[in-house]
Enzyme design. Structure first.
Site, PDB file in Angstrom:
ATOM      1  N   GLU A 299       0.864  -1.182   0.000  1.00 32.67           N
ATOM      2  CA  GLU A 299       0.000   0.000   0.000  1.00 32.67           C
ATOM      3  C   GLU A 299       0.898   1.228   0.000  1.00 32.67           C
ATOM      4  O   GLU A 299       1.940   1.244   0.665  1.00 32.67           O
ATOM      5  CB  GLU A 299      -0.907   0.011   1.238  1.00 32.67           C
ATOM      6  CG  GLU A 299      -1.740   1.276   1.405  1.00 32.67           C
ATOM      7  CD  GLU A 299      -2.573   1.263   2.685  1.00 32.67           C
ATOM      8  OE1 GLU A 299      -3.020   0.160   3.095  1.00 32.67           O
ATOM      9  OE2 GLU A 299      -2.761   2.331   3.307  1.00 32.67           O
TER      10      GLU A 299
ATOM     11  N   GLU B 151      -2.449  11.451   4.062  1.00 31.45           N
ATOM     12  CA  GLU B 151      -3.436  11.147   5.089  1.00 31.45           C
ATOM     13  C   GLU B 151      -3.451  12.276   6.105  1.00 31.45           C
ATOM     14  O   GLU B 151      -2.432  12.936   6.341  1.00 31.45           O
ATOM     15  CB  GLU B 151      -3.130   9.827   5.794  1.00 31.45           C
ATOM     16  CG  GLU B 151      -3.407   8.590   4.973  1.00 31.45           C
ATOM     17  CD  GLU B 151      -3.253   7.319   5.791  1.00 31.45           C
ATOM     18  OE1 GLU B 151      -4.275   6.750   6.218  1.00 31.45           O
ATOM     19  OE2 GLU B 151      -2.095   6.902   5.996  1.00 31.45           O
TER      20      GLU B 151
END
Length: 260
Positions: A137, A142
């Site tokens: 990933e 974020e």
């Protein structure tokens, strides 16, 4: 030979990436996100993904994902829907924009509010080495609302992930992340993944040359853009219901090809 080098100089920058995007969405239209580029993950996470989040991700619902005035808006709303108390959207480019190596850019403004968890990230298209985290990933951006204006870039692999305390990540305090647009970028080649905020390097992860447990990043990945509510990270300090509706805004996403 001279002609070859001339043509190469037109196509590629000195860094080894194409000068022009090979895939992009500039969001310069009106209405739902372009169906030729985006699909939706739909549901509440009980179908094999999610982090104990509280939203229901809807399918092509204009209340949760729409394009206007040159930007994509993903909106999380406090409302009862399909057994959940919040709705939102999770856009994916799988089978419509899949890439092996390249420069990945997103210009975005993250929302305010405790309980919000926006992300722009990448997952493997074919999961060649097994389920998460074995196939990897890449997190380009974020942000969790209880820690405003702190942005994060990360990768996850079988050898390096938060569940075993070995995650590879970097964070930066970015004043204005919640009220202005900033440029987030990942450069991914066979030998490294680097992350940048406003063109300043923040994150660096090298291919150690060991095995797929450490470096599964030799397969195609695709974009995900979402705004989660709560969850194992975003909900650690609770949820401020007054913060909703909350809006995650994206000016553009671009992919530049990598020169072998």
């Amino acid at each position: 030979m001279i002609l070859y080098f001339f043509l190469t100089s037109l196509l590629f920058s000195p860094s080894g990436f194409t000068k022009k995007p090979i895939w992009a969405d500039e969001f310069n239209y009106e209405g739902l996100p372009d169906p030729k580029k985006w699909s939706y993950d739909v549901g509440n996470g009980n179908n094999g993904w999610g982090n104990q989040e509280l939203q229901y991700y809807t399918n092509a619902r204009k209340e949760n994902a729409f394009v206007s005035n040159g930007t994509l808006k993903i909106r999380a709303i406090k409302e009862s829907y399909e057994g959940q108390e919040y709705t939102s959207a999770r856009l994916v480019s799988k089978k419509k924009g899949d890439f092996k190596y390249g420069r990945f850019e997103v210009r975005a403004k993250v929302p305010t509010g405790r309980g919000t968890w926006p992300a722009v990230w990448m997952l493997p298209t074919d999961w060649e080495y097994g389920g998460w985290p074995s196939s990897g990933e890449i997190d380009i951006l974020e942000h969790v609302g209880y820690d405003p204006d702190v942005v994060h870039i990360s990768v996850h692999t079988k050898a390096y992930h938060h569940s075993i305390g070995t995650q590879k990540t970097a964070s930066r305090k970015l004043p204005g992340a919640t009220n202005s647009f900033h440029l987030y970028r990942v450069d991914w080649t066979p030998t490294y993944i680097k992350g940048f905020v406003d063109d300043v390097e923040l994150f660096h992860f090298d291919n150690e040359g060991e095995d797929k447990n450490a470096w599964p990043f030799d397969q195609k990945f695709h974009w995900l853009i979402n705004l989660a509510v709560g969850g194992m990270w975003g909900g650690q300090k609770g949820i401020d219901e007054a913060a909703f509706p909350a809006e995650f805004e994206v000016d553009y996403v671009r992919v530049y090809g990598w020169k072998k």
